[in-house]
Design a protein around this motif. Sequence first.
Motif, PDB file in Angstrom:
ATOM      1  N   GLY A  12       0.800  -1.222   0.000  1.00 57.70           N
ATOM      2  CA  GLY A  12       0.000   0.000   0.000  1.00 57.70           C
ATOM      3  C   GLY A  12       0.825   1.262   0.000  1.00 57.70           C
ATOM      4  N   ILE A  13       2.036   1.202  -0.564  1.00 56.79           N
ATOM      5  CA  ILE A  13       2.916   2.371  -0.603  1.00 56.79           C
ATOM      6  C   ILE A  13       2.417   3.350  -1.664  1.00 56.79           C
ATOM      7  N   LYS A  14       2.257   4.587  -1.293  1.00 54.50           N
ATOM      8  CA  LYS A  14       1.703   5.601  -2.182  1.00 54.50           C
ATOM      9  C   LYS A  14       2.721   6.042  -3.223  1.00 54.50           C
ATOM     10  N   ARG A  15       2.341   5.955  -4.494  1.00 56.57           N
ATOM     11  CA  ARG A  15       3.226   6.364  -5.592  1.00 56.57           C
ATOM     12  C   ARG A  15       3.051   7.844  -5.903  1.00 56.57           C
ATOM     13  N   LEU A  16       4.173   8.446  -6.282  1.00 56.13           N
ATOM     14  CA  LEU A  16       4.160   9.834  -6.720  1.00 56.13           C
ATOM     15  C   LEU A  16       4.364   9.939  -8.228  1.00 56.13           C
ATOM     16  N   THR A  17       5.050   8.933  -8.800  1.00 57.13           N
ATOM     17  CA  THR A  17       5.242   8.854 -10.247  1.00 57.13           C
ATOM     18  C   THR A  17       5.064   7.403 -10.660  1.00 57.13           C
ATOM     19  N   GLU A  18       5.079   7.138 -11.981  1.00 61.41           N
ATOM     20  CA  GLU A  18       4.924   5.783 -12.486  1.00 61.41           C
ATOM     21  C   GLU A  18       6.085   5.441 -13.412  1.00 61.41           C
ATOM     22  N   GLY A  19       6.162   4.172 -13.828  1.00 63.51           N
ATOM     23  CA  GLY A  19       7.174   3.750 -14.780  1.00 63.51           C
ATOM     24  C   GLY A  19       8.134   2.733 -14.213  1.00 63.51           C
ATOM     25  N   ASN A  20       9.203   2.472 -14.950  1.00 61.25           N
ATOM     26  CA  ASN A  20      10.225   1.530 -14.503  1.00 61.25           C
ATOM     27  C   ASN A  20      10.946   2.038 -13.260  1.00 61.25           C
ATOM     28  N   SER A  21      11.218   3.335 -13.226  1.00 68.82           N
ATOM     29  CA  SER A  21      11.819   3.981 -12.063  1.00 68.82           C
ATOM     30  C   SER A  21      10.796   4.981 -11.540  1.00 68.82           C
ATOM     31  N   PHE A  22      10.243   4.737 -10.357  1.00 61.57           N
ATOM     32  CA  PHE A  22       9.169   5.590  -9.866  1.00 61.57           C
ATOM     33  C   PHE A  22       9.440   6.031  -8.433  1.00 61.57           C
ATOM     34  N   ASN A  23       8.904   7.194  -8.099  1.00 57.24           N
ATOM     35  CA  ASN A  23       9.071   7.764  -6.765  1.00 57.24           C
ATOM     36  C   ASN A  23       7.839   7.516  -5.915  1.00 57.24           C
ATOM     37  N   VAL A  24       8.054   7.348  -4.611  1.00 58.34           N
ATOM     38  CA  VAL A  24       6.959   7.046  -3.691  1.00 58.34           C
ATOM     39  C   VAL A  24       7.104   7.862  -2.411  1.00 58.34           C
ATOM     40  N   VAL A  25       6.062   7.869  -1.620  1.00 60.76           N
ATOM     41  CA  VAL A  25       6.154   8.403  -0.255  1.00 60.76           C
ATOM     42  C   VAL A  25       7.000   7.423   0.544  1.00 60.76           C
ATOM     43  N   CYS A  26       8.076   7.907   1.129  1.00 60.57           N
ATOM     44  CA  CYS A  26       9.003   7.003   1.814  1.00 60.57           C
ATOM     45  C   CYS A  26       8.313   6.328   2.999  1.00 60.57           C
ATOM     46  N   PRO A  27       8.265   5.001   3.031  1.00 60.53           N
ATOM     47  CA  PRO A  27       7.618   4.295   4.137  1.00 60.53           C
ATOM     48  C   PRO A  27       8.442   4.295   5.422  1.00 60.53           C
ATOM     49  N   PHE A  28       9.670   4.835   5.350  1.00 60.06           N
ATOM     50  CA  PHE A  28      10.533   4.854   6.531  1.00 60.06           C
ATOM     51  C   PHE A  28      10.568   6.225   7.201  1.00 60.06           C
ATOM     52  N   CYS A  29      10.712   7.290   6.406  1.00 54.87           N
ATOM     53  CA  CYS A  29      10.793   8.630   6.997  1.00 54.87           C
ATOM     54  C   CYS A  29       9.586   9.493   6.679  1.00 54.87           C
ATOM     55  N   GLY A  30       8.727   9.037   5.749  1.00 56.00           N
ATOM     56  CA  GLY A  30       7.515   9.773   5.437  1.00 56.00           C
ATOM     57  C   GLY A  30       7.678  10.893   4.440  1.00 56.00           C
ATOM     58  N   ASP A  31       8.860  11.032   3.815  1.00 54.05           N
ATOM     59  CA  ASP A  31       9.078  12.099   2.836  1.00 54.05           C
ATOM     60  C   ASP A  31       8.055  11.998   1.703  1.00 54.05           C
ATOM     61  N   THR A  32       7.484  13.139   1.328  1.00 54.19           N
ATOM     62  CA  THR A  32       6.464  13.164   0.276  1.00 54.19           C
ATOM     63  C   THR A  32       6.932  13.911  -0.972  1.00 54.19           C
ATOM     64  N   ARG A  33       8.223  14.267  -1.010  1.00 50.10           N
ATOM     65  CA  ARG A  33       8.724  15.071  -2.136  1.00 50.10           C
ATOM     66  C   ARG A  33       9.369  14.233  -3.229  1.00 50.10           C
ATOM     67  N   GLY A  34       9.301  12.916  -3.100  1.00 52.18           N
ATOM     68  CA  GLY A  34       9.860  12.066  -4.135  1.00 52.18           C
ATOM     69  C   GLY A  34      11.310  11.694  -3.932  1.00 52.18           C
ATOM     70  N   LYS A  35      11.790  11.781  -2.702  1.00 55.44           N
ATOM     71  CA  LYS A  35      13.181  11.419  -2.429  1.00 55.44           C
ATOM     72  C   LYS A  35      13.386   9.903  -2.429  1.00 55.44           C
ATOM     73  N   MET A  36      12.296   9.151  -2.199  1.00 55.09           N
ATOM     74  CA  MET A  36      12.388   7.690  -2.223  1.00 55.09           C
ATOM     75  C   MET A  36      12.108   7.194  -3.640  1.00 55.09           C
ATOM     76  N   ASN A  37      13.077   6.481  -4.202  1.00 50.10           N
ATOM     77  CA  ASN A  37      12.956   5.978  -5.569  1.00 50.10           C
ATOM     78  C   ASN A  37      12.978   4.460  -5.593  1.00 50.10           C
ATOM     79  N   PHE A  38      12.054   3.868  -6.348  1.00 52.15           N
ATOM     80  CA  PHE A  38      12.014   2.429  -6.597  1.00 52.15           C
ATOM     81  C   PHE A  38      12.422   2.195  -8.047  1.00 52.15           C
ATOM     82  N   ARG A  39      13.266   1.208  -8.271  1.00 53.27           N
ATOM     83  CA  ARG A  39      13.716   0.908  -9.637  1.00 53.27           C
ATOM     84  C   ARG A  39      13.545  -0.582  -9.911  1.00 53.27           C
TER      85      ARG A  39
END
Length: 430
Positions: A12-39
């Motif tokens: 249930g991790i909230k996405r901020l962008t989509e695609g192969n490399s996408f940014n999410v709300v960090c589930p550890f620190c709560g950052d909402t500016r896209g600092k957490m990246n999933f690839r």
Amino acid sequence: MFNISDVANLLGIKRLTEGNSFNVVCPFCGDTRGKMNFRIVKDGELANTYHCFKCGAHGNMLTLYADLMGICGVDRYKIAYREIKTALHEGAGCRNSYDSSFTGTMTQIEEEETASLEKRSQIYQRLIEMLSLSETHRRKLMDRGLTSNQIEVFHFRSTPVHGTEGLARRLIKEGYSLAGIPGFYMNQNQNWDIALYRNNQGILCPAYSISGKIEGFQIRLDAPHDDKKYLWLSSTNKKRGAGSKSPVSFVGNPFDKTVRVTEGILKPIVAHALSGYSFLGTPGVNQYKSLEKALAVLKENGLEMVMEYFDMDKFMDIGCYGDYKSSTCGKCQNKERYYGRKICEEKRKKRDQIRAGCCRLYESCDRLKLKCIRKTWDQREDGIWAGNDKGIDDYWWSGLKKKEEQIGYDGMDRTIHHRSNLPSYGTRVA
């Protein structure tokens, strides 16, 4: 087969962008500016990794699931893999591609806006009164240079091993609202609870604001895993939970003309206790925006000078000797063949990361028109870190401990600060 995109949906991790490399709300620190990246894919090969450029959390999809679900032990990745596979199979199945339309068992997590500092501090103070500190944890803190009195003054506590739901219930009965308090959330039984599990047991270290209120807690883990020693008490991605926001911490006199800056939450407390100097502790060397805001507040109070005390990794020997993190060197194929004759890329990455953080601090000071001085210690003649005392707290404590051992100090209380007895170090205007 599944990938990190599936795992993100499952959690249930909230996405901020989509695609192969996408940014999410960090589930550890709560950052909402896209600092957490999933690839998912990198250079044509499956990666399935994540990295937060705010709090530093990183790993692969199994690490992500295990950490957030509180799975620990030597078989944590096997358990995580089995649970993910089962959950996806019972949900909407798995995919071989990374299209963004997959929903799986994803549910919308209803999070809360983080409560005000005043409200957080009141509840955290009351929680501290309900908890105790184990003798093992007290001894560990004293081994770092804190006295028994200082340990009580700074309100260190042990994370409870059970009864978290009961603690939340007591707070509610006393009239406190837990909505928006990082670390608190509604569990599967629809009861308020605290996000403390088997894998994040340790010492609760308060992060203090410039006004002396408790911003949040960082946990010094009893059993670090994946080379991670600290975690924030956070309930991001949990029902009615809230992120910690990884605040900067302050200890000392907010009206001092000089402040020292170092890493972490526990380290500045220890350094302040040993010296009496005022310290700002940043959760990560690259979290410069919140640090600059804190410096701006202190400047309004009369701050004139900043001293940079980031760890001596900034001058580490980056040669490959097989002496870096066990998780890194254990996989390295070069440590025997290139012993001392090849650069360790992981060491260089770490060194450059700290240096980048240093540069951002210098730039912040320049913008605020504050004088900034770099401090160094424990160096060889060529300027490289000698490898003994990485943090300024380690360096000061090693020197003071020798003097206190000579006079038979019992570690119960320190009535004066030992500034005159602190070891010397190098100075450079940044």
